[in-house]
Design a protein around this motif. Structure first.
Motif, PDB file in Angstrom:
ATOM      1  N   ILE A 162     -45.364 -22.979   1.368  1.00  0.00           N
ATOM      2  CA  ILE A 162     -45.117 -24.404   1.140  1.00  0.00           C
ATOM      3  C   ILE A 162     -45.043 -24.689  -0.366  1.00  0.00           C
ATOM      4  CG2 ILE A 162     -46.092 -26.725   1.432  1.00  0.00           C
ATOM      5  CD1 ILE A 162     -45.085 -25.568   4.059  1.00  0.00           C
ATOM      6  N   GLN A 163     -45.896 -24.017  -1.141  1.00  0.00           N
ATOM      7  CA  GLN A 163     -45.920 -24.234  -2.588  1.00  0.00           C
ATOM      8  C   GLN A 163     -44.766 -23.527  -3.288  1.00  0.00           C
ATOM      9  OE1 GLN A 163     -49.809 -22.811  -3.536  1.00  0.00           O
ATOM     10  NE2 GLN A 163     -50.835 -24.479  -2.481  1.00  0.00           N
ATOM     11  N   ARG A 164     -44.264 -22.482  -2.691  1.00  0.00           N
ATOM     12  CA  ARG A 164     -43.277 -21.626  -3.343  1.00  0.00           C
ATOM     13  C   ARG A 164     -41.828 -22.069  -3.105  1.00  0.00           C
ATOM     14  NH1 ARG A 164     -43.448 -15.097  -2.516  1.00  0.00           N
ATOM     15  NH2 ARG A 164     -41.730 -14.613  -3.902  1.00  0.00           N
ATOM     16  N   PRO A 166     -38.722 -24.663  -2.518  1.00  0.00           N
ATOM     17  CA  PRO A 166     -38.347 -26.055  -2.805  1.00  0.00           C
ATOM     18  C   PRO A 166     -38.365 -26.904  -1.529  1.00  0.00           C
ATOM     19  CG  PRO A 166     -36.843 -24.537  -3.887  1.00  0.00           C
ATOM     20  CD  PRO A 166     -37.711 -23.708  -2.977  1.00  0.00           C
ATOM     21  N   GLN A 167     -38.803 -28.135  -1.682  1.00  0.00           N
ATOM     22  CA  GLN A 167     -38.984 -29.011  -0.522  1.00  0.00           C
ATOM     23  C   GLN A 167     -37.703 -29.186   0.303  1.00  0.00           C
ATOM     24  OE1 GLN A 167     -41.425 -32.481  -1.122  1.00  0.00           O
ATOM     25  NE2 GLN A 167     -40.218 -33.660   0.340  1.00  0.00           N
ATOM     26  N   TYR A 168     -36.556 -29.314  -0.343  1.00  0.00           N
ATOM     27  CA  TYR A 168     -35.315 -29.518   0.415  1.00  0.00           C
ATOM     28  C   TYR A 168     -34.957 -28.296   1.268  1.00  0.00           C
ATOM     29  CZ  TYR A 168     -32.463 -26.719  -2.841  1.00  0.00           C
ATOM     30  OH  TYR A 168     -31.920 -25.704  -3.579  1.00  0.00           O
ATOM     31  N   LEU A 169     -35.318 -27.082   0.798  1.00  0.00           N
ATOM     32  CA  LEU A 169     -35.071 -25.879   1.597  1.00  0.00           C
ATOM     33  C   LEU A 169     -36.073 -25.766   2.734  1.00  0.00           C
ATOM     34  CD1 LEU A 169     -34.205 -23.193  -1.111  1.00  0.00           C
ATOM     35  CD2 LEU A 169     -32.646 -24.504   0.346  1.00  0.00           C
ATOM     36  N   LEU A 170     -37.317 -26.125   2.459  1.00  0.00           N
ATOM     37  CA  LEU A 170     -38.333 -26.132   3.511  1.00  0.00           C
ATOM     38  C   LEU A 170     -37.943 -27.119   4.610  1.00  0.00           C
ATOM     39  CD1 LEU A 170     -41.066 -25.092   4.482  1.00  0.00           C
ATOM     40  CD2 LEU A 170     -42.134 -26.927   3.161  1.00  0.00           C
ATOM     41  N   ALA A 171     -37.481 -28.290   4.213  1.00  0.00           N
ATOM     42  CA  ALA A 171     -37.041 -29.299   5.186  1.00  0.00           C
ATOM     43  C   ALA A 171     -35.902 -28.739   6.038  1.00  0.00           C
ATOM     44  CB  ALA A 171     -36.600 -30.573   4.472  1.00  0.00           C
ATOM     45  N   SER A 172     -34.947 -28.083   5.410  1.00  0.00           N
ATOM     46  CA  SER A 172     -33.821 -27.492   6.124  1.00  0.00           C
ATOM     47  C   SER A 172     -34.302 -26.465   7.145  1.00  0.00           C
ATOM     48  CB  SER A 172     -32.862 -26.838   5.124  1.00  0.00           C
ATOM     49  OG  SER A 172     -31.884 -26.079   5.783  1.00  0.00           O
ATOM     50  N   PHE A 173     -35.252 -25.626   6.761  1.00  0.00           N
ATOM     51  CA  PHE A 173     -35.795 -24.596   7.647  1.00  0.00           C
ATOM     52  C   PHE A 173     -36.524 -25.217   8.838  1.00  0.00           C
ATOM     53  CE2 PHE A 173     -39.439 -21.830   8.756  1.00  0.00           C
ATOM     54  CZ  PHE A 173     -38.735 -20.738   9.259  1.00  0.00           C
ATOM     55  N   LEU A 174     -37.283 -26.289   8.570  1.00  0.00           N
ATOM     56  CA  LEU A 174     -38.058 -26.935   9.632  1.00  0.00           C
ATOM     57  C   LEU A 174     -37.216 -27.877  10.501  1.00  0.00           C
ATOM     58  CD1 LEU A 174     -41.306 -27.703   7.595  1.00  0.00           C
ATOM     59  CD2 LEU A 174     -40.980 -25.901   9.309  1.00  0.00           C
ATOM     60  N   GLY A 175     -35.981 -28.107  10.088  1.00  0.00           N
ATOM     61  CA  GLY A 175     -35.105 -28.987  10.861  1.00  0.00           C
ATOM     62  C   GLY A 175     -35.268 -30.455  10.512  1.00  0.00           C
ATOM     63  N   PHE A 176     -35.763 -30.745   9.311  1.00  0.00           N
ATOM     64  CA  PHE A 176     -35.987 -32.113   8.853  1.00  0.00           C
ATOM     65  C   PHE A 176     -34.989 -32.444   7.752  1.00  0.00           C
ATOM     66  CE2 PHE A 176     -40.892 -31.212   9.147  1.00  0.00           C
ATOM     67  CZ  PHE A 176     -40.796 -31.015  10.504  1.00  0.00           C
ATOM     68  N   THR A 177     -34.892 -33.734   7.466  1.00  0.00           N
ATOM     69  CA  THR A 177     -34.231 -34.133   6.222  1.00  0.00           C
ATOM     70  C   THR A 177     -35.293 -34.061   5.135  1.00  0.00           C
ATOM     71  OG1 THR A 177     -34.782 -36.470   6.476  1.00  0.00           O
ATOM     72  CG2 THR A 177     -32.666 -35.732   7.427  1.00  0.00           C
ATOM     73  N   PRO A 178     -34.903 -33.897   3.888  1.00  0.00           N
ATOM     74  CA  PRO A 178     -35.904 -33.901   2.801  1.00  0.00           C
ATOM     75  C   PRO A 178     -36.707 -35.203   2.766  1.00  0.00           C
ATOM     76  CG  PRO A 178     -33.821 -33.029   2.001  1.00  0.00           C
ATOM     77  CD  PRO A 178     -33.566 -33.567   3.387  1.00  0.00           C
ATOM     78  N   GLU A 179     -36.038 -36.304   3.086  1.00  0.00           N
ATOM     79  CA  GLU A 179     -36.714 -37.605   3.076  1.00  0.00           C
ATOM     80  C   GLU A 179     -37.813 -37.655   4.144  1.00  0.00           C
ATOM     81  OE1 GLU A 179     -32.818 -37.688   1.263  1.00  0.00           O
ATOM     82  OE2 GLU A 179     -33.337 -37.189   3.347  1.00  0.00           O
ATOM     83  N   TYR A 180     -37.508 -37.127   5.327  1.00  0.00           N
ATOM     84  CA  TYR A 180     -38.485 -37.133   6.409  1.00  0.00           C
ATOM     85  C   TYR A 180     -39.677 -36.241   6.053  1.00  0.00           C
ATOM     86  CZ  TYR A 180     -40.599 -36.993  11.006  1.00  0.00           C
ATOM     87  OH  TYR A 180     -41.490 -37.108  12.053  1.00  0.00           O
ATOM     88  N   LEU A 181     -39.412 -35.109   5.442  1.00  0.00           N
ATOM     89  CA  LEU A 181     -40.503 -34.230   5.013  1.00  0.00           C
ATOM     90  C   LEU A 181     -41.377 -34.942   3.979  1.00  0.00           C
ATOM     91  CD1 LEU A 181     -42.027 -31.575   5.089  1.00  0.00           C
ATOM     92  CD2 LEU A 181     -40.349 -30.631   3.496  1.00  0.00           C
ATOM     93  N   SER A 182     -40.764 -35.671   3.065  1.00  0.00           N
ATOM     94  CA  SER A 182     -41.529 -36.446   2.074  1.00  0.00           C
ATOM     95  C   SER A 182     -42.431 -37.473   2.760  1.00  0.00           C
ATOM     96  CB  SER A 182     -40.595 -37.170   1.110  1.00  0.00           C
ATOM     97  OG  SER A 182     -39.969 -36.261   0.271  1.00  0.00           O
TER      98      SER A 182
END
Length: 190
Positions: A162-164, A166-182
């Motif tokens: 999670i720390q390593r 980038p949030q937008y890539l993590l969101a993509s992997f989890l099936g979220f938008t970056p905004e939703y992950l935020s």
């Protein structure tokens, strides 16, 4: 290469001499951050073992949005396995998330490796079994958990990830938008 030897030792036993021979079937490649190792439509020529850094596999959906399907950090493999084994064009892209050092092997070299070192058949079988099991779990989590539960579960299991990533890539992997992950992260902090 010591990283790869330590990884092999978790699954199989090979002498230093055997390891030197096994290693000779691979090429080492230095990859820059955001450098593509494979693009959709390319023949899937290589499997990659990450010695250092992080790679991701993704496709671009019909809306033009990147959808990350896998990451590979140190001691993980990454490839479009189906296209690699079938000698077909890939439907995925593979890109470095961070500056990386990878070992790569092509199909012909892999076949020669397996012929010369049958113990590597066992190694790859065990790696595939683990990867398949992880995929089964991920699919189940997608069906059973809410998006928030899935994020909490993932971040609990892989806090360093999670720390390593980038949030937008993590969101993509989890099936979220970056905004939703935020939103989820903000909610969890409060």
């Amino acid at each position: 290469m010591e990283t790869f030897k330590a990884h092999l030792d978790k699954f199989i036993t090979v002498s230093e001499e055997e390891f030197a021979s096994i290693s000779s079937f691979f090429k080492v490649l230095e990859v820059k951050k955001k450098e593509n190792l494979m693009s959709e439509g390319d023949l899937s020529q290589f499997k990659y073992f990450v010695l250092k850094g992080c790679l991701r596999k993704f496709f671009i959906n019909e809306k033009g949005v990147e959808q990350t399907t896998e990451f590979a950090i140190e001691n993980w493999w990454l490839a479009d396995n189906f296209a690699f084994e079938q000698r077909e064009k890939s439907k995925f892209n593979i890109q470095a998330v961070e500056k990386a050092t990878v070992m790569m092997i092509d199909f012909h070299s892999q076949e020669l490796l397996l012929e010369k070192h049958p113990v590597m058949e066992r190694y790859f079988r065990m790696i595939y079994q683990r990867a398949y099991s992880a995929t089964e779990k991920r699919i189940r989590y997608l069906y059973e958990m809410s998006k928030e539960e899935y994020y909490i579960h993932f971040s609990t299991l892989y806090p360093w990830f999670i720390q390593r990533i980038p949030q937008y890539l993590l969101a993509s992997f989890l099936g979220f938008t970056p905004e939703y992950l935020s939103e989820i992260r903000a909610k969890l902090r409060s």
